[in-house]
Design a protein around this motif. Structure first.
Motif, PDB file in Angstrom:
ATOM      1  N   HIS A 154       0.851  -1.182   0.000  1.00 12.66           N
ATOM      2  CA  HIS A 154       0.000   0.000   0.000  1.00 12.66           C
ATOM      3  C   HIS A 154       0.892   1.240   0.000  1.00 12.66           C
ATOM      4  CE1 HIS A 154      -4.040  -1.795   1.172  1.00 12.66           C
ATOM      5  NE2 HIS A 154      -3.219  -2.819   1.135  1.00 12.66           N
ATOM      6  N   LEU A 155       0.353   2.330  -0.515  1.00 10.75           N
ATOM      7  CA  LEU A 155       1.073   3.592  -0.551  1.00 10.75           C
ATOM      8  C   LEU A 155       0.246   4.638   0.193  1.00 10.75           C
ATOM      9  CD1 LEU A 155       3.641   4.890  -1.695  1.00 10.75           C
ATOM     10  CD2 LEU A 155       2.310   5.618  -3.668  1.00 10.75           C
ATOM     11  N   ARG A 156       0.898   5.365   1.118  1.00  7.92           N
ATOM     12  CA  ARG A 156       0.179   6.356   1.915  1.00  7.92           C
ATOM     13  C   ARG A 156       0.890   7.697   1.844  1.00  7.92           C
ATOM     14  NH1 ARG A 156       1.334   4.981   6.829  1.00  7.92           N
ATOM     15  NH2 ARG A 156       2.260   6.907   7.592  1.00  7.92           N
ATOM     16  N   SER A 204      -0.459  13.344   5.961  1.00  3.56           N
ATOM     17  CA  SER A 204      -0.903  14.735   5.934  1.00  3.56           C
ATOM     18  C   SER A 204       0.119  15.638   6.617  1.00  3.56           C
ATOM     19  CB  SER A 204      -2.262  14.851   6.633  1.00  3.56           C
ATOM     20  OG  SER A 204      -2.697  16.189   6.658  1.00  3.56           O
ATOM     21  N   GLY A 205       0.489  16.708   5.921  1.00  6.95           N
ATOM     22  CA  GLY A 205       1.417  17.664   6.489  1.00  6.95           C
ATOM     23  C   GLY A 205       2.868  17.246   6.454  1.00  6.95           C
ATOM     24  N   CYS A 206       3.160  16.076   5.887  1.00  9.01           N
ATOM     25  CA  CYS A 206       4.542  15.583   5.842  1.00  9.01           C
ATOM     26  C   CYS A 206       4.941  15.287   4.402  1.00  9.01           C
ATOM     27  CB  CYS A 206       4.700  14.317   6.680  1.00  9.01           C
ATOM     28  SG  CYS A 206       4.313  14.533   8.425  1.00  9.01           S
ATOM     29  N   ARG A 207       6.220  15.374   4.149  1.00  6.93           N
ATOM     30  CA  ARG A 207       6.734  15.023   2.829  1.00  6.93           C
ATOM     31  C   ARG A 207       6.789  13.514   2.680  1.00  6.93           C
ATOM     32  NH1 ARG A 207      12.169  17.923   1.056  1.00  6.93           N
ATOM     33  NH2 ARG A 207      11.945  16.273  -0.496  1.00  6.93           N
ATOM     34  N   GLY A 208       6.798  13.079   1.441  1.00  9.21           N
ATOM     35  CA  GLY A 208       7.097  11.684   1.158  1.00  9.21           C
ATOM     36  C   GLY A 208       5.884  10.807   0.943  1.00  9.21           C
ATOM     37  N   HIS A 209       6.096   9.749   0.166  1.00 12.22           N
ATOM     38  CA  HIS A 209       5.093   8.728  -0.109  1.00 12.22           C
ATOM     39  C   HIS A 209       5.550   7.451   0.591  1.00 12.22           C
ATOM     40  CE1 HIS A 209       3.456  11.533  -3.046  1.00 12.22           C
ATOM     41  NE2 HIS A 209       4.679  11.677  -3.520  1.00 12.22           N
ATOM     42  N   SER A 225      11.209  -8.101  -3.799  1.00 12.15           N
ATOM     43  CA  SER A 225      12.091  -7.075  -4.356  1.00 12.15           C
ATOM     44  C   SER A 225      12.939  -6.389  -3.294  1.00 12.15           C
ATOM     45  CB  SER A 225      11.261  -6.021  -5.090  1.00 12.15           C
ATOM     46  OG  SER A 225      10.596  -5.163  -4.171  1.00 12.15           O
ATOM     47  N   GLY A 226      12.603  -6.605  -2.009  1.00  9.33           N
ATOM     48  CA  GLY A 226      13.323  -5.932  -0.940  1.00  9.33           C
ATOM     49  C   GLY A 226      12.615  -4.706  -0.403  1.00  9.33           C
ATOM     50  N   LEU A 227      11.400  -4.424  -0.869  1.00  4.93           N
ATOM     51  CA  LEU A 227      10.629  -3.290  -0.367  1.00  4.93           C
ATOM     52  C   LEU A 227      10.186  -3.590   1.065  1.00  4.93           C
ATOM     53  CD1 LEU A 227       9.695  -0.591  -1.655  1.00  4.93           C
ATOM     54  CD2 LEU A 227       7.468  -1.668  -2.051  1.00  4.93           C
ATOM     55  N   ARG A 228      10.221  -2.572   1.936  1.00  2.00           N
ATOM     56  CA  ARG A 228       9.909  -2.759   3.343  1.00  2.00           C
ATOM     57  C   ARG A 228       8.932  -1.694   3.831  1.00  2.00           C
ATOM     58  NH1 ARG A 228      11.630  -6.759   1.954  1.00  2.00           N
ATOM     59  NH2 ARG A 228      13.547  -7.863   2.577  1.00  2.00           N
ATOM     60  N   ASP A 229       8.148  -2.045   4.849  1.00  2.00           N
ATOM     61  CA  ASP A 229       7.246  -1.081   5.464  1.00  2.00           C
ATOM     62  C   ASP A 229       8.027   0.146   5.927  1.00  2.00           C
ATOM     63  OD1 ASP A 229       5.225  -2.850   5.054  1.00  2.00           O
ATOM     64  OD2 ASP A 229       4.691  -3.116   7.167  1.00  2.00           O
ATOM     65  N   GLY A 230       7.489   1.328   5.646  1.00  2.00           N
ATOM     66  CA  GLY A 230       8.132   2.574   6.049  1.00  2.00           C
ATOM     67  C   GLY A 230       9.043   3.171   5.005  1.00  2.00           C
ATOM     68  N   ASP A 231       9.412   2.416   3.977  1.00  2.00           N
ATOM     69  CA  ASP A 231      10.237   2.978   2.904  1.00  2.00           C
ATOM     70  C   ASP A 231       9.544   4.189   2.276  1.00  2.00           C
ATOM     71  OD1 ASP A 231      12.298   1.184   3.202  1.00  2.00           O
ATOM     72  OD2 ASP A 231      11.664  -0.140   1.579  1.00  2.00           O
ATOM     73  N   ARG A 232      10.342   5.169   1.875  1.00  2.00           N
ATOM     74  CA  ARG A 232       9.812   6.352   1.183  1.00  2.00           C
ATOM     75  C   ARG A 232      10.249   6.291  -0.279  1.00  2.00           C
ATOM     76  NH1 ARG A 232       8.266   9.908   5.336  1.00  2.00           N
ATOM     77  NH2 ARG A 232       8.209   8.647   7.235  1.00  2.00           N
ATOM     78  N   ILE A 233       9.295   6.478  -1.166  1.00  2.00           N
ATOM     79  CA  ILE A 233       9.562   6.342  -2.593  1.00  2.00           C
ATOM     80  C   ILE A 233      10.115   7.647  -3.158  1.00  2.00           C
ATOM     81  CG2 ILE A 233       8.513   5.939  -4.847  1.00  2.00           C
ATOM     82  CD1 ILE A 233       6.581   4.043  -3.543  1.00  2.00           C
ATOM     83  N   LEU A 234      11.292   7.560  -3.763  1.00  2.00           N
ATOM     84  CA  LEU A 234      11.903   8.706  -4.440  1.00  2.00           C
ATOM     85  C   LEU A 234      11.578   8.711  -5.921  1.00  2.00           C
ATOM     86  CD1 LEU A 234      15.485   8.768  -2.847  1.00  2.00           C
ATOM     87  CD2 LEU A 234      13.398   9.887  -2.043  1.00  2.00           C
ATOM     88  N   GLU A 235      11.643   7.527  -6.563  1.00  2.00           N
ATOM     89  CA  GLU A 235      11.394   7.435  -7.999  1.00  2.00           C
ATOM     90  C   GLU A 235      10.455   6.268  -8.299  1.00  2.00           C
ATOM     91  OE1 GLU A 235      15.602   9.121  -9.924  1.00  2.00           O
ATOM     92  OE2 GLU A 235      15.056   7.015 -10.130  1.00  2.00           O
ATOM     93  N   SER A 277      -1.915  11.458  -5.894  1.00  2.00           N
ATOM     94  CA  SER A 277      -2.761  10.805  -6.897  1.00  2.00           C
ATOM     95  C   SER A 277      -1.969  10.464  -8.157  1.00  2.00           C
ATOM     96  CB  SER A 277      -3.954  11.706  -7.259  1.00  2.00           C
ATOM     97  OG  SER A 277      -3.505  12.962  -7.754  1.00  2.00           O
ATOM     98  N   LYS A 278      -1.028  11.317  -8.531  1.00  2.00           N
ATOM     99  CA  LYS A 278      -0.218  11.055  -9.718  1.00  2.00           C
ATOM    100  C   LYS A 278       0.752   9.903  -9.475  1.00  2.00           C
ATOM    101  CE  LYS A 278      -0.432  15.642 -11.846  1.00  2.00           C
ATOM    102  NZ  LYS A 278       0.346  16.756 -12.426  1.00  2.00           N
ATOM    103  N   VAL A 279       1.289   9.836  -8.264  1.00  2.00           N
ATOM    104  CA  VAL A 279       2.212   8.745  -7.941  1.00  2.00           C
ATOM    105  C   VAL A 279       1.463   7.409  -7.957  1.00  2.00           C
ATOM    106  CG1 VAL A 279       3.815   7.827  -6.225  1.00  2.00           C
ATOM    107  CG2 VAL A 279       3.641  10.302  -6.577  1.00  2.00           C
TER     108      VAL A 279
END
Length: 499
Positions: free
Chosen positions: A58-60, A63-68, A82-92, A104-106
């Motif tokens: 899931h992607l969240r 509110s009021g904070c940077r990052g996905h 793939s190595g994705l973990r809870d709490g990771d922030r997506i850059l690309e 919404s675009k992400v």
């Protein structure tokens, strides 16, 4: 700064201090250096899923904070592998920097990525450190990729009389399945974005590394009046090889692509929008949602809607894989205005051949619009219900029911994170209004359980937020068809709803 883990008194430190002009200060406790830059290590995660399955996370947007924020990475899923973990922030997402983009675009970029998705992420601690110290995350992403790495290019070339595609193809000596291209100056290929010396990766969605030179030439000759090729310069290709990353069409910049999806802005008239949304099965067996029977002089016709076009998105949210009734509900909940994204069947087939979603390169055209609260209908301010479709897993539907004797309502008592109920949008406290189309808002607990069990492996629940349900009940207004939506079943695997 270096630190010693041993404890020493001042006398010891003085005895150990020596100075040699040739060697400098050799007392570690007195070494002076600038504080180093934080050791930030972005990770590449390549997610590969099977047809009909999700990526498993899931992607969240906080509110009021940077990052996905990545959440609820499912065990054994493509995300976990793939190595994705809870709490990771997506850059690309697919080599496109998204930290500064709207949520919404992400989400749409992820949804439109097909069977493979590439994410560049930082873990939570690294991300917070970078933000607090003002580090340029876009520059950090570029460094990871390499400053000289450019995107691959999808180039759509049209043949011209007397010159053809204006393109020559040569095998790279000593490298089997590797080819470079040479476009004619100011010819069709060069105008479509092909550059001299580019390496050829695919033609009309077919990877060329498994083709002989003669087979490749035959493909070009049989391609007809148009051909779409994926190319990349040699230096950028080396960057992908260094990072052990396949070069996917989803990474590409586009040049001259046809069949661009259309954006239709509709304002409801006295007779509605003036079109029919129909679920149909194509000869290929694929289920699609088509726009039919566009009324003359209707808002739909005025917006440019064409009969037979395929519906891709409602208000910028992808709906290709959604249930028919859910799509109709989204349109009706938009109130007096709605924005639809459509494409012709021919256009859909074109992108499918390339292994892409038509929405892949469409995010810049997604309109900005007012978003109504999810628990109200703008037309009458009445609380609206939500339709949740669940598919049974080995452990069940992933939620538990509860019953309130005070007001005789059955509601969702617990939702298991990452399972069917959670993915369908169920929330703790939701009141069950319908089970597989049968009204149960004031039914008995046993009745609701029986209906759920009778549904087999598929379950459709109509639910309402607890507060919305209580407000509606207190007002004495019944929950009727203007608040909830019922689709009509139509023979021959079709389903219609007028909107």
């Amino acid at each position: 700064m270096k630190y010693s883990t041993e404890t020493e008194d001042a006398t010891d430190r003085q005895q150990k201090f020596t100075f040699n002009p040739k060697e400098g200060i050799d007392n570690p406790a007195l070494m002076i250096s600038d504080d180093p830059e934080p050791n930030l290590c972005p990770r590449l995660c390549l997610l590969v899923r099977e047809q009909g399955q999700g990526f498993g996370f899931h992607l969240r947007k906080e509110s009021g904070c940077r990052g996905h924020v990545v959440q609820q990475v499912a065990p054994w899923s493509a995300a976990e592998r793939s190595g994705l973990r809870d709490g990771d922030r997506i850059l690309e997402v697919n080599e496109d920097f998204v930290d500064n983009q709207e949520y919404s675009k992400v989400v749409l970029k992820v949804q439109a990525s097909g069977l493979q998705l590439c994410l560049l992420v930082l873990n939570s601690a690294e991300y917070e450190t970078a933000v607090s110290e003002g580090i340029d995350l876009m520059a950090l992403s570029r460094v990871h990729r390499g400053e000289d790495c450019a995107r691959p290019r999808l180039c759509h070339i049209s043949r011209e009389r007397g010159i053809g595609l204006g393109l020559s193809i040569f095998p790279i000596e000593g490298k089997r399945g590797k080819y470079y291209v040479s476009p004619v100056s100011e010819g069709p290929a060069e105008r479509a974005g092909v550059q001299a010396g580019d390496h050829l990766l695919s033609i009309n969605g077919v990877v060329v590394s498994k083709l002989t030179h003669s087979a490749l030439m035959k493909m070009f000759k049989k391609s007809g009046e148009y051909v779409t090729i994926l190319v990349i310069d040699s230096r950028s290709e080396e960057s992908y090889i260094r990072r052990r990353l396949p070069i996917l069409p989803a990474f590409a910049s586009t040049h001259n692509l046809p069949h661009i999806p259309k954006t239709l802005h509709l304002t409801q008239g006295p007779q509605g929008y003036g079109f029919l949304l129909r679920q149909e099965k194509l000869p290929t067996g694929h289920i699609v949602h088509l726009l039919r029977e566009v009324d003359p002089c209707s808002p739909a016709e005025a917006a440019g809607m064409e009969d037979g076009d395929l519906l891709l998105a409602v208000n910028g949210e992808q709906v290709e894989n959604s249930e028919h009734e859910e799509i109709v509900s989204r349109i009706r909940q938009s109130g007096q205005q709605v924005t639809l994204t459509t494409i012709s069947i021919q256009g859909r087939d074109y992108y499918k051949q390339l292994g892409l979603s038509p929405l892949m390169f469409y995010e810049e055209y997604i309109p900005q619009r007012e978003r109504f609260p999810t628990n109200t209908l703008p037309s009458n301010n009445l609380p609206c219900s939500r339709l949740c479709t669940l598919h049974r897993e080995d452990t069940g539907f992933g939620f538990k029911l509860a019953y309130s004797q005070n007001d005789y309502r059955v509601y969702v008592g617990q939702v298991q994170a990452g399972h069917a109920g959670d993915r369908a949008g169920l929330q703790e406290g939701d009141v069950i209004v319908e089970v597989n189309g049968q009204r149960v808002e004031h039914g008995h607990f046993e009745e609701v359980v029986t209906l759920i069990k009778k549904g087999g492996t598929s379950l459709t629940l109509r639910v309402m937020d607890k507060d919305a349900f209580e407000n509606l009940s207190a007002s004495g207004v019944p929950i009727v068809s203007d608040v909830t939506l019922h689709s009509t079943q139509v023979p021959d695997s079709t389903q219609d709803n007028f909107v």
